[in-house]
Design a protein around this motif. Structure first.
Motif, short mmCIF file in Angstrom:
data_model
loop_
_atom_site.label_atom_id
_atom_site.label_comp_id
_atom_site.label_asym_id
_atom_site.label_seq_id
_atom_site.Cartn_x
_atom_site.Cartn_y
_atom_site.Cartn_z
N SER A 1 0.92 -1.23 0.13
CA SER A 1 -0.35 0.06 -0.06
C SER A 1 0.61 1.12 -0.02
CB SER A 1 -1.16 0.35 1.22
OG SER A 1 -1.50 -1.33 1.28
N ILE A 2 0.18 2.65 -0.75
CA ILE A 2 0.66 3.79 -0.18
C ILE A 2 0.28 4.27 0.45
CG2 ILE A 2 1.65 5.84 -1.74
CD1 ILE A 2 1.50 3.72 -4.25
N VAL A 3 1.33 5.08 1.06
CA VAL A 3 0.26 5.81 1.94
C VAL A 3 1.13 7.31 2.49
CG1 VAL A 3 -0.44 4.17 3.91
CG2 VAL A 3 1.65 5.17 4.05
N ARG A 4 0.10 7.94 2.97
CA ARG A 4 1.13 9.41 3.20
C ARG A 4 2.40 9.35 4.00
NH1 ARG A 4 -1.55 14.65 1.69
NH2 ARG A 4 -3.45 14.49 1.22
N ALA A 5 3.58 10.09 3.65
CA ALA A 5 4.35 10.07 4.46
C ALA A 5 4.03 10.48 6.17
CB ALA A 5 5.51 10.46 4.42
N GLU A 6 4.71 9.93 7.20
CA GLU A 6 4.02 10.76 8.27
C GLU A 6 5.01 11.89 8.97
OE1 GLU A 6 3.34 7.95 11.33
OE2 GLU A 6 2.36 6.94 10.05
N GLY A 7 4.83 12.71 9.22
CA GLY A 7 6.46 13.86 9.71
C GLY A 7 7.35 14.24 9.09
N ASP A 8 8.24 14.12 9.53
CA ASP A 8 9.46 14.07 8.65
C ASP A 8 9.91 13.15 8.32
OD1 ASP A 8 8.75 16.80 9.10
OD2 ASP A 8 9.93 18.05 10.94
N GLU A 9 9.81 12.36 8.55
CA GLU A 9 10.37 10.99 8.27
C GLU A 9 10.20 10.65 6.97
OE1 GLU A 9 8.57 7.90 10.54
OE2 GLU A 9 9.19 8.87 12.36
N THR A 10 11.41 10.28 6.08
CA THR A 10 11.24 9.55 5.38
C THR A 10 10.59 8.54 4.62
OG1 THR A 10 13.25 11.02 4.32
CG2 THR A 10 12.67 9.56 3.02
N GLY A 11 9.89 8.44 4.07
CA GLY A 11 9.69 7.23 3.54
C GLY A 11 10.84 5.83 3.33
N ASP A 12 9.73 5.23 2.65
CA ASP A 12 10.40 4.10 1.62
C ASP A 12 9.63 3.66 0.61
OD1 ASP A 12 11.77 1.44 0.54
OD2 ASP A 12 10.23 -0.11 2.23
N ILE A 13 9.75 4.25 -0.12
CA ILE A 13 8.79 4.25 -1.81
C ILE A 13 8.95 2.79 -2.54
CG2 ILE A 13 8.20 4.95 -4.18
CD1 ILE A 13 6.55 6.21 -1.55
N ASP A 14 8.20 2.29 -2.79
CA ASP A 14 7.85 1.27 -4.14
C ASP A 14 7.86 1.87 -5.45
OD1 ASP A 14 7.50 -0.69 -5.97
OD2 ASP A 14 6.48 -2.88 -4.64
N TYR A 15 8.59 2.77 -6.33
CA TYR A 15 8.25 3.30 -6.87
C TYR A 15 7.92 2.38 -8.67
CZ TYR A 15 11.59 6.38 -5.33
OH TYR A 15 11.96 7.64 -5.01
N ALA A 16 7.77 0.75 -8.20
CA ALA A 16 6.93 0.49 -9.83
C ALA A 16 5.39 0.34 -8.65
CB ALA A 16 7.14 -1.79 -9.24
N LEU A 17 4.71 0.71 -7.43
CA LEU A 17 3.81 0.23 -6.88
C LEU A 17 3.46 1.71 -7.06
CD1 LEU A 17 1.71 -1.17 -5.62
CD2 LEU A 17 2.55 -0.01 -3.19
N LEU A 18 3.88 2.74 -6.97
CA LEU A 18 3.73 4.05 -7.49
C LEU A 18 3.36 4.08 -8.84
CD1 LEU A 18 4.07 7.33 -6.83
CD2 LEU A 18 6.27 7.58 -6.66
N TYR A 19 4.78 3.48 -9.89
CA TYR A 19 4.03 3.87 -11.14
C TYR A 19 2.79 3.38 -11.66
CZ TYR A 19 4.55 3.07 -16.16
OH TYR A 19 4.11 2.96 -17.39
N SER A 20 2.25 2.25 -10.51
CA SER A 20 1.02 1.40 -10.83
C SER A 20 0.08 2.43 -10.31
CB SER A 20 0.96 -0.25 -10.72
OG SER A 20 1.94 -0.47 -10.64
N ALA A 21 0.04 3.56 -9.55
CA ALA A 21 -1.42 3.83 -8.56
C ALA A 21 -1.28 5.35 -9.71
CB ALA A 21 -0.53 4.60 -7.72
N VAL A 22 0.06 5.73 -10.17
CA VAL A 22 -0.37 6.85 -11.49
C VAL A 22 -0.72 6.93 -12.51
CG1 VAL A 22 1.02 9.37 -12.12
CG2 VAL A 22 1.64 8.06 -10.04
N MET A 23 -0.78 5.17 -12.93
CA MET A 23 -0.61 5.20 -14.53
C MET A 23 -2.18 5.07 -14.36
SD MET A 23 1.24 6.14 -16.87
CE MET A 23 2.04 7.18 -15.28
N SER A 24 -2.97 4.27 -12.79
CA SER A 24 -4.31 4.39 -13.24
C SER A 24 -5.51 4.96 -12.73
CB SER A 24 -4.96 3.04 -11.64
OG SER A 24 -4.33 3.69 -10.59
#
Length: 288
Positions: A252-275
């Motif tokens: 799942s993709i969620v909002r990053a919390e506070g000032d912490e840097t998130g761990d991103i799955d770019y393939a998942l992000l790409y699927s989300a944007v393309m959808s």
């Protein structure tokens, strides 16, 4: 013929910049629209999109092989582009790998010193009998490696790679990563297109998601990870912006919390944007 409002300008720096660029082969076949792109010296940019998104056309515009119908295209006067394309149209089938690189000489000048042609080819996993292979019998991955060798030999300060990992096996991808890392150390500007966002992901610092001739997302990796994060669990996450299930695991993709840097799955992000996930696109497009 060139459109009256199409401009190709020269900059006094080493930047490549496109502003509101449009391009089409015919009135009913628009490939690029309202495209804005600025690449500064030393940046490493990944342009990601499916086949037909307009990536190759964009590169042909950068190379001057096509002229924009509208908008401006500016190239710094210090820019020397080395291009690796998908088609390899300039390779003669009857020539050998060694002939292509050596050009009839045992060594050539590169980086201010003499380089042995056979030793140079070995950096690209062409050793022994492989150097005597004719172009016409090379696999797709071998042709990609050879074309990369040709491009780097040009010593351009802007390296443009169109799907460089296409057709490469695991060992060849490791070689490509090593060569790309060398480009980064020498502070070359690198622009890479790919349809597989996981290829070379550790080597770029900017990400552009291209869809139907338009840049849907244009951010640095740090910008993305400051806004979004990826979590994996056995069940769906209630506040997820986008989720996919595979092999019993929900990503799942969620909002990053506070000032912490998130761990991103770019393939998942790409699927989300393309959808067409409007919430994620809005988060990534927000400049505030």
């Amino acid at each position: 013929p060139d459109a009256p409002d199409a401009r190709v300008l020269e900059r006094a720096d080493g930047r490549v910049e496109l502003c509101d660029v449009a391009f089409s082969y015919s009135p009913d076949r628009e490939l690029i629209r309202d495209l804005n792109l600025s690449v500064h010296p030393g940046e490493r940019i990944a342009i990601v999109g499916p086949t037909g998104a307009g990536k190759t056309t964009l590169f042909r515009l950068i190379m001057g092989q096509e002229t924009p119908d509208a908008g401006s295209f500016e190239v710094g006067e210090t820019v020397k582009v080395a291009y690796v394309d998908q088609r390899h149209h300039d390779l003669i089938p009857d020539n050998t790998v060694y002939q292509v690189i050596s050009q009839g000489t045992e060594s050539f000048r590169m980086g201010g010193r003499d380089i042995n042609a056979r030793a140079y080819l070995s950096r690209f996993n062409f050793t022994g009998a492989d150097q005597e292979k004719k172009i016409g019998v090379l696999s797709g991955g071998e042709r990609n490696r050879l074309h990369l060798a040709m491009a780097l030999k040009q010593e351009g300060n802007v390296l443009v790679l169109d799907e460089p990992a296409n057709g490469l096996d695991i060992d060849s991808k490791k070689t490509l990563r090593r060569l790309m890392a060398g480009c980064i150390e020498s502070e070359q500007t690198v622009i890479v297109s790919t349809h597989n966002i996981s290829d070379l992901r550790e080597l770029y610092d900017g990400l552009m998601l291209m869809h139907k001739g338009h840049l849907a997302v244009c951010l640095t990796a740090d910008d993305i990870s400051s806004r979004l994060s990826c979590v994996r669990s056995a069940t769906a996450v209630p506040d997820a912006l986008y989720s996919e299930r595979s092999a019993g695991v929900v990503s799942s993709i969620v909002r990053a919390e506070g000032d912490e840097t998130g761990d991103i799955d770019y393939a998942l992000l790409y699927s989300a944007v393309m959808s067409g996930n409007t919430e994620i696109i809005k988060i990534l497009s927000d400049n505030d």
